[in-house]
Write a protein that holds these residues in place. Structure first.
Motif, short mmCIF file in Angstrom:
data_model
loop_
_atom_site.label_atom_id
_atom_site.label_comp_id
_atom_site.label_asym_id
_atom_site.label_seq_id
_atom_site.Cartn_x
_atom_site.Cartn_y
_atom_site.Cartn_z
N PHE A 154 -14.69 -27.29 -19.18
CA PHE A 154 -15.99 -26.64 -19.13
C PHE A 154 -15.85 -25.19 -19.59
O PHE A 154 -14.94 -24.48 -19.15
CB PHE A 154 -16.59 -26.65 -17.71
N SER A 155 -16.74 -24.78 -20.47
CA SER A 155 -16.88 -23.37 -20.84
C SER A 155 -18.11 -22.83 -20.11
O SER A 155 -19.22 -23.34 -20.29
CB SER A 155 -17.06 -23.24 -22.36
N VAL A 156 -17.91 -21.82 -19.29
CA VAL A 156 -18.94 -21.37 -18.36
C VAL A 156 -19.54 -20.04 -18.82
O VAL A 156 -18.82 -19.12 -19.22
CB VAL A 156 -18.34 -21.22 -16.94
N PHE A 157 -20.86 -19.96 -18.73
CA PHE A 157 -21.61 -18.78 -19.12
C PHE A 157 -22.50 -18.34 -17.96
O PHE A 157 -22.93 -19.15 -17.15
CB PHE A 157 -22.46 -19.07 -20.36
N ALA A 158 -22.80 -17.04 -17.94
CA ALA A 158 -23.61 -16.50 -16.86
C ALA A 158 -25.10 -16.75 -17.08
O ALA A 158 -25.86 -16.84 -16.12
CB ALA A 158 -23.34 -15.01 -16.69
N HIS A 213 -26.69 -16.33 -23.36
CA HIS A 213 -25.30 -16.20 -23.81
C HIS A 213 -24.76 -17.56 -24.23
O HIS A 213 -24.05 -17.67 -25.25
CB HIS A 213 -24.45 -15.60 -22.69
N ALA A 214 -25.10 -18.60 -23.50
CA ALA A 214 -24.65 -19.96 -23.85
C ALA A 214 -25.22 -20.38 -25.21
O ALA A 214 -24.52 -20.99 -26.04
CB ALA A 214 -25.06 -20.94 -22.77
N GLU A 215 -26.47 -20.05 -25.44
CA GLU A 215 -27.09 -20.42 -26.72
C GLU A 215 -26.47 -19.66 -27.88
O GLU A 215 -26.31 -20.20 -28.98
CB GLU A 215 -28.60 -20.17 -26.65
N LEU A 216 -26.10 -18.41 -27.65
CA LEU A 216 -25.43 -17.63 -28.67
C LEU A 216 -24.10 -18.27 -29.04
O LEU A 216 -23.72 -18.36 -30.21
CB LEU A 216 -25.21 -16.20 -28.15
N PHE A 217 -23.38 -18.74 -28.01
CA PHE A 217 -22.09 -19.42 -28.24
C PHE A 217 -22.29 -20.72 -28.99
O PHE A 217 -21.56 -21.02 -29.95
CB PHE A 217 -21.43 -19.67 -26.88
#
Length: 355
Positions: free
Chosen positions: A154-158, A162-166
């Motif tokens: 899992f790659s975790v975002f706050a 930020h997740a959409e940018l990744f």
């Protein structure tokens, strides 16, 4: 089950120093509350004398010394048979060269483990350090991040932003469940700031960010000239201890941001907890975190040039905010409640402690 935490090196001026202390404790408490039999072991590294680059908290060579010594200790734990099938590694800076070495040992030693990484920034954000470097040579950085993504369970975002940018920058499908939005494990902040509250407020507008290009401190300093009766303070211009920083927050009336890159905006949330009114741009994670009451149009500070075009509008907006602040026209209770879910580790702990 053992939860192995690989922390970011702790720095007094960053939340990473707080994480060194609080994260293992909070994770152990979460395991006990959920009835999950788990031990928590934190693997620290060698801390060379810091020589941070301008605008950064990290020495980019020193951070790799730290991470390399961490992974050397992890390898010794594998070699001694202390890492067991079903263990989980929580790597609090997902941009860690040891991720692939853990996968290597796990596969060849037949010890299946889970890997969870927290993403703070990277090449996928053009305004991050890595993003600016990658404009010259994007290939290696993008390939590295894709490889890291494939190595993690899992790659975790706050935040969603930020997740959409990744996803867009690395090429991850919208329905790929290996991307998780969990908030950051910072529930300790309320208690840490509590002793500093109750001080008389002063006419201070605080810039709680690094003095880095992506934070645009020049805009903040230029704005100060329009408000001579207010103190505009960039906190990193003075080497404040965490206690001194919290005292300054408690005395400030406003926290201001014009960031072009922001994982979460911890300083602005700390400001809210300390009773300072946030003034943030309508972009990045701020858009999902703050109501319109606290946001100004993104184009006003989209760049230094855009700021000069829109400066009269921003000055007028900030002037109205400051007048309202002095008259006691803001209540931050609802704002604090809305932000609290972004600064809670509950969802992260559920994922880490899942069997």
């Amino acid at each position: 089950m053992t939860i192995w935490i690989l922390p970011i090196e702790g720095h007094e001026q960053r939340y990473t120093g707080q994480w060194l202390h609080h994260l293992p404790v909070q994770l152990a408490q979460a395991a006990a509350a959920r009835g999950v039999p788990a031990s928590v072991i934190q693997i620290e590294g060698e801390m060379p004398p810091p020589v941070p680059l301008a605008g950064a908290f990290l020495d980019f060579a020193g951070t790799n010394i730290f991470k390399s010594t961490q992974i050397a200790e992890v390898a010794r734990r594998f070699q001694r048979g202390e890492v067991m099938p079903g263990d989980t590694f929580l790597i609090t800076d997902a941009w860690h060269p040891g991720v692939h070495q853990i996968r290597y040992m796990s596969a060849l030693l037949h010890i299946p483990v889970r890997l969870i990484g927290l993403l703070h920034a990277g090449h996928y954000d053009p305004n991050d350090f890595l993003g600016r470097i990658a404009l010259q040579d994007a290939g290696w950085a993008k390939a590295m991040e894709r490889a890291l993504f494939e190595a993690y369970d899992f790659s975790v975002f706050a935040t969603q932003a930020h997740a959409e940018l990744f996803r867009a920058g690395v090429g991850v499908a919208a329905d790929d469940q290996r991307v998780a939005v969990c908030g950051w494990p910072m529930e300790y902040l309320t208690a840490e700031l509590q002793p500093h509250l109750g001080q008389p407020k002063e006419n201070i507008v605080l810039f709680p960010h690094r003095l880095a290009p992506e934070k645009q401190p020049k805009i903040f300093k230029d704005l100060a000239g329009s408000f001579p009766e207010w103190r505009f303070v960039a906190c990193q211009e003075t080497a404040l201890t965490k206690r001194e920083y919290h005292d300054l927050l408690a005395r400030s009336r406003v926290v201001f941001s014009c960031s072009l890159q922001e994982t979460l905006g911890i300083g602005c949330y700390e400001g809210v907890l300390a009773g300072a009114v946030p003034v943030v741009p309508d972009r990045l994670s701020y858009r999902e975190m703050y109501t319109e009451e606290f946001r100004y149009p993104a184009e006003w500070t989209a760049s230094g040039e855009a700021y000069l075009r829109h400066k009269p509008a921003l000055v007028a907006h900030l002037s109205a905010v400051l007048d309202r602040v002095v008259s006691g026209g803001y209540s931050l209770t609802a704002c604090e409640q809305q932000l609290s879910s972004f600064f809670s580790g509950a969802d992260l702990y559920d994922r880490v402690l899942a069997s």
